[in-house]
Design an enzyme around this catalytic site. Structure first.
Site, PDB file in Angstrom:
ATOM      1  N   ASP A 460       0.851  -1.184   0.000  1.00 39.98           N
ATOM      2  CA  ASP A 460       0.000   0.000   0.000  1.00 39.98           C
ATOM      3  C   ASP A 460       0.888   1.237   0.000  1.00 39.98           C
ATOM      4  O   ASP A 460       2.090   1.157   0.269  1.00 39.98           O
ATOM      5  CB  ASP A 460      -0.877   0.023   1.251  1.00 39.98           C
ATOM      6  CG  ASP A 460      -1.979  -1.024   1.201  1.00 39.98           C
ATOM      7  OD1 ASP A 460      -2.418  -1.357   0.101  1.00 39.98           O
ATOM      8  OD2 ASP A 460      -2.374  -1.509   2.277  1.00 39.98           O
ATOM      9  N   ASP A 761      -4.556  -3.313   5.037  1.00 38.04           N
ATOM     10  CA  ASP A 761      -5.043  -2.762   6.304  1.00 38.04           C
ATOM     11  C   ASP A 761      -6.551  -2.853   6.449  1.00 38.04           C
ATOM     12  O   ASP A 761      -7.078  -2.792   7.546  1.00 38.04           O
ATOM     13  CB  ASP A 761      -4.584  -1.304   6.490  1.00 38.04           C
ATOM     14  CG  ASP A 761      -4.943  -0.426   5.292  1.00 38.04           C
ATOM     15  OD1 ASP A 761      -5.812  -0.820   4.499  1.00 38.04           O
ATOM     16  OD2 ASP A 761      -4.345   0.659   5.164  1.00 38.04           O
ATOM     17  N   ASP A 765      -9.100  -6.321   2.277  1.00 41.52           N
ATOM     18  CA  ASP A 765      -7.777  -6.831   1.900  1.00 41.52           C
ATOM     19  C   ASP A 765      -7.579  -8.279   2.343  1.00 41.52           C
ATOM     20  O   ASP A 765      -6.595  -8.914   1.969  1.00 41.52           O
ATOM     21  CB  ASP A 765      -6.665  -5.970   2.525  1.00 41.52           C
ATOM     22  CG  ASP A 765      -6.533  -4.619   1.846  1.00 41.52           C
ATOM     23  OD1 ASP A 765      -6.769  -4.544   0.626  1.00 41.52           O
ATOM     24  OD2 ASP A 765      -6.201  -3.640   2.536  1.00 41.52           O
TER      25      ASP A 765
END
EC number: 7.2.2.10
Length: 1043
Positions: A460, A761, A765
């Site tokens: 990310d 997070d 996901d």
């Protein structure tokens, strides 16, 4: 030789298991392949889960799920079924009455567990329950009362297996069958010795063996106990979960274990429900109860269905909950007790080394039988030629045969390297403890091991590559962009907008938010929520202060929380600035919100048509913000008719565009460069605007000139052939959905056989984290759902920490290779020396006590020394190990064979010609020579241990003092060897050595360093593989061919 190698390879196929979610069939297959050749099953398989117990736990889990299914779908009969008794009254305990409570813990627990709406109505709903547990739904529990509530209603703790004590480990270590056989032989030896030689000389041999066995057991137990303490500490860290509650009238975070009945808990997407409770209020609240009930259908919780079960996951929305039951009074508590019986799966390296240990053990067993046979044959031949022949046996003869048998058993002790798989556990425990100090919590043992082979990291952007400390840097409003980095910018903004515009803006900022501003005990404002929301709310507070306009509270009529699929959130409020009429606000990804706007609000508060030209100017402002690496969000509103309808899909009025700055973390650029040097590709996968993503990716070195940046919609429309062509070039994926991340990971693993690590997070996901070889969840920004599906939790959300995990993963792999190389060398030499000596001289030069000491050096102490070496930067300058690479490399075989030949030649010459070469004479010549051979053998292993620190580099002393464990082990080994030879001669079958012989022993051992240096100059492979490194890593090519 090739036949043996082929058979070994076929045998080792039974020991191949995947790193994640191995099947029961694969787990049983390798256990069966190990067979009966195990010295100590209790110790060797201590870290291996009991599949039968796991199966029983799974059966129990299904029973609990079945009971809950009945409670959910046959509510009328739920309590009778669950409790297996007819409904009874729940008397109120006297303690509860004295504390001011008017409902018992059992009755409270039964209401939620049985979804008993009738009982809930009887108690006058949530408000009535709150009164009976003496709590205000607005202010929550008083902190001073928490201990009392835990005493009356129980603590939020689950029953766990009691920790194993040192004495249990001592018992396990003493269950080694070979040591028990030796102890028996020692006892018989004492009996025969006393009968033939008398007291005290007759007991020395037997007592020496017993004392050595005791030493081996004590050191083994101490090492195992130390590991268990490390794992226990790590297990405590894994279970730490904080939840938000209202106590004393303030929002605050507390540990899940401190939750008590009466607590008001705030829940949002991705949270785990910490205990059983009742829904108070909330919006669009959906929970996943599949881990309890087994039903995959999400459950909508509202005023019509208020029951919340501990352990379930929040799938959507937000809510407040009143806790009614905790700990073992919840079904989740019972389930947790059951699941704790399962144990953690063994790692692939542990399983593989069990296979290696089994093969070596069979070879060792064959050598033990051969040695015993040769010794017995020579003894019987000698006895046949003596007066009385084979018919005359004395106690001395029985003692000799007993000694031959004990030597054979001791060879098995040395030959079966049970320390191999246990060394992996030791190395992983050490690495996991160090990683905890470096802010990485390894949830699964295999993850640390697998991370060393990672060839790709899909990361990310927000919070991982950036600091996650966000501020509104720029804003587009009233047709112009303003910089908000200083007071002047705020003054210009507030002076350019009317009061009408300011009120609409502040309404949108404060009410269209998943976070909230709360006042702490010190009177200061604190924002509870995500960094993005925090930045916007801080901006709103600053505007309020400068414009002297306070936003007015408003009731929320409908809420659609933000999620990563829609990329927006929406809310309908009774707007004070619209006279209490319903007004919808929409906030989210700039492109998405802008596409749903047809009007725009100017600085005077008037609404204008959003023409194509104006829309282009807004889009240009968004692109300009994004190119400056700012995250962009749009805020819009729309007045709606009525209050109970759906939130509008379009026709919004654009209010403002926010440009939010999230600076790059210090050290990220260097960390990315380290990844590239280590052969690890870094890909950024983010939901942000593509221009923002590209700007950040270039800044940190991820995006190169020949790399591709692609948007999620374009990526997901590619067919498999196009994906095969484009995926190797993708370095940035922007505006992506969690499904896109999952698809990318699946294809990287399937099409390209990459070992993929993925960061995540959010709740969405979870599939990608589960699919990846290594799932890395963020400890600060990550939801509980993401953490539960991850293998490693990055506690500080920092990309540099991920690099530390990779470095330690490589260190574990290399350290175990070093240990295997060292142990195999000791094995080969010890077996051959005793066998050759038995064949030529009729006696074993290494006695039982001496072989046990050697076993301690190469097993427990060797593992401590080599398996705990810290990583070095050189490890991150080579590509990772491939999935199919052999664990024991050709370089290792070169070192093993070379060192073994040197030691065998030297020790063979000493055994056959030692007396003349060393000029040893006199009545003690044989004892002196055997002591010298033993001493030389040990020092050969000490220097070989030093040699094993580097399997390819000539300089083996680099960083030796930074590894204090290694230095301590070598020092202890050398020191205890001196004690054995000089002070424990009676028990260890040694005699005093002169200074000259000591020096000669050490010099012969140290020549192993020279031999090691020469061996490292010998190439072991040809062609393109000639440069394969000692640890299975290939060096990165340099020069023009590296491009």
């Amino acid at each position: 030789m090739s036949f043996i190698r082929k058979k070994s390879m076929e045998f080792l196929k039974s020991f191949e298991v995947p790193a994640k979610n191995p099947s029961e069939e694969a787990q049983r297959r390798w256990r069966d392949a190990v067979g009966t050749l195990v010295k100590n099953r209790r110790r060797r398989f201590r870290m291996v889960p009991d599949l039968d117990k796991r199966s029983q736990a799974e059966t129990q889990r299904r029973k609990i799920q079945e009971k809950l299914r009945v409670a959910l779908f046959v509510q009328k009969a739920a309590l009778q079924f669950i409790d297996a008794v007819r409904k009874t009254e729940h008397p109120l305990p006297e303690l509860a009455r004295q504390c001011g409570f008017s409902v018992s813990a059992e009755e409270l627990a039964s209401i939620v567990r049985g979804h008993d709406t009738k009982s809930l109505r009887f108690h006058n709903g949530v408000d009535g329950i709150a009164r009976k547990v003496a709590v205000s739904l607005a202010d929550g529990v008083k902190s001073d009362d928490a201990g009392l509530r835990a005493e009356v209603y129980g603590a939020n703790q689950y029953t766990e297996k009691p920790p194993r004590t040192f004495w249990m480990f001592l018992w396990d270590a003493s269950q080694d069958m070979t040591l028990l056989l030796l102890a028996f032989c020692a006892a018989v030896s004492v009996a025969i010795g006393l009968a033939t030689e008398g007291w005290p000389s007759g007991m020395y041999d037997g007592v020496g063996i017993m004392l050595t066995i005791l030493l081996v057991v004590m050191i083994t137990a101490a090492s195992d106990y130390k590991q268990s303490l490390q794992f226990r500490d790590l297990d405590k860290e894994k279970k730490k979960i904080d939840v938000q509650v209202t106590r004393d009238g303030y929002r605050q975070k507390v540990s899940i274990y401190d939750i008590v009945v009466g607590d008001i808990v705030h829940l949002s997407i991705g949270d785990q429900v910490p205990a059983d409770g009742l829904f108070i209020d909330g919006y669009s609240f959906v929970v996943d109860e599949s881990n309890l009930s087994g039903e995959s259908e999400p459950v909508h919780v509202s005023t019509a269905n208020r029951f919340l079960l501990g352990g379930t996951k929040v799938q959507d929305g937000s809510a407040r909950m009143l806790v009614t039951a905790v700990g073992m009074r919840t079904e989740w508590g019972n389930l947790m007790e059951t699941l704790s019986q399962g144990g953690e799966d063994e790692t692939p390296l542990q399983v593989k080394l069990n296979g290696v240990a089994t093969i070596i053990g069979k070879i060792g067993l064959a050598f033990a039988v051969l040695t015993f046979t040769v010794l017995m044959a020579r003894f019987l031949l000698g006895k046949a030629g003596a007066p009385g022949g084979l018919l005359r046996w004395r106690m001395v003869d029985a003692l000799a045969v007993l000694n031959f048998f004990a030597v054979a058993v001791t060879i098995i002790v040395v030959a079966v390297p049970e320390g191999l798989p246990l060394a992996v556990t030791l190395s992983l425990a050490f690495a996991m403890k160090k990683l905890m100090q470096e802010r990485a919590l390894v949830r699964h043992l295999s993850a640390c091991e697998t991370m060393g082979s990672a060839s790709c990291i899909c990361t990310d952007k927000t919070g991982t590559l950036t600091t996650n400390h966000m501020v509104v840097e720029k804003i587009w409003a009233s047709g112009a962009a303003q910089t908000m980095s200083n007071a002047k910018g705020f003054d210009q903004l507030t002076s350019s907008m009317s009061e009408t515009f300011a009120k609409v803006l502040l309404e949108g900022v404060f009410h269209c938010s998943g976070s909230e501003v709360v006042r702490g005990k010190d009177g200061r404002h604190t924002i509870m929520g995500t960094p993005t929301e925090t930045a916007i709310l801080e901006f709103g507070l600053a505007v309020e202060k400068r414009a002297r306009i306070e936003h007015t509270g408003a009731g929320k009529l409908k809420v659609e929380p933000f999620n990563s699929v829609k990329k927006t959130m929406a809310v309908v409020i009774a707007s004070p600035s619209a006279g209490g009429r319903p007004r919808a606000f929409l906030k989210g990804a700039s492109e998405v919100v802008l596409s749903r706007c047809s009007l725009v609000l100017d600085g005077t508060g008037n609404v204008e048509k959003l023409t194509d030209a104006k829309a282009k100017r807004v889009a240009s402002a968004i692109d300009a913000f994004a190119c400056e690496a700012l995250r962009t969000l749009c805020l819009a509103y729309q007045d709606v008719d009525g209050g109970g309808g759906d939130i509008p899909g379009e026709g919004y009025t654009l209010i403002a565009v926010f440009g939010i700055k999230d600076p790059l973390r210090p050290g990220v650029r260097e960390a990315v460069a380290t990844c590239h040097a280590a052969g690890i590709n870094v890909r950024m996968v983010t939901g942000d605007n593509i221009n923002t993503a590209k700007a950040i990716a270039r800044e940190c070195g991820i995006l190169t000139d020949d790399g591709i940046a692609i948007e999620g919609p374009e990526f997901r429309n590619k067919d498999p052939d196009q994906m095969r062509e484009i995926i190797p070039k993708i370095q940035v994926m922007a505006r992506s959905l969690p499904l896109d991340k999952h698809t990318l990971v699946t294809n990287l693993r399937g099409m390209f056989n990459e070992v993929v690590a993925v960061t995540g997070d959010g709740t969405n996901d979870a599939p990608a984290l589960h699919e990846a070889d290594i799932g890395l969840a963020m400890g600060i920004a990550g939801t509980e759902v993401a953490k539960e599906n991850a293998d490693v939790i990055i506690m500080d959300d920092n990309f540099s920490t991920i690099i530390n995990v990779a470095k330690w993963g490589r260190s574990v792999y290399i350290n175990i290779q070093k240990f295997v190389q060292f142990q195999l060398t000791v094995n080969v030499v010890a077996l051959m020396v005793n066998f050759i000596s038995a064949s030529f001289t009729g006696s074993a030069p290494l006695t039982i006590v001496q072989l046990l000491w050697v076993n301690l050096i190469m097993d427990t102490l060797g593992a401590l020394a080599l398996a705990t070496e810290p990583p070095n930067d050189a490890m991150m300058k080579r590509p990772p190990v491939g999935r199919g690479d052999n664990f024991i490399t050709k370089v290792m075989w070169r070192n093993i064979v070379g060192q073994s030949i040197y030691q065998l030649v030297v020790l063979g010459v000493l055994l056959l010609r030692g007396k003349s070469l060393l000029q040893i004479n006199g009545p003690q010549a044989d004892s002196l020579l055997n002591t010298f051979v033993f001493n030389t053998f040990v020092f050969c292993q000490v220097f070989n241990e030093v040699n094993s620190r580097e399997m390819e580099k000539i300089n083996v002393f680099s960083g030796i003092f930074s590894s204090w464990i290694f230095s301590a082990v070598v020092g202890v080994t050398a020191g205890f060897q001196v004690i054995m030879v000089e002070l424990l001669g009676t028990f260890a079958n040694t005699v005093h050595l002169s200074g000259k012989l000591w020096l000669t022993s050490v010099l012969i051992g140290s020549v192993g360093l020279v031999i090691g240096a020469i061996l490292k100059c010998i190439p072991v492979e040809s062609g393109s593989d000639a440069s394969d490194r000692h640890d299975g890593y290939r060096p990165i090519p340099t020069g023009p061919s590296a491009v």
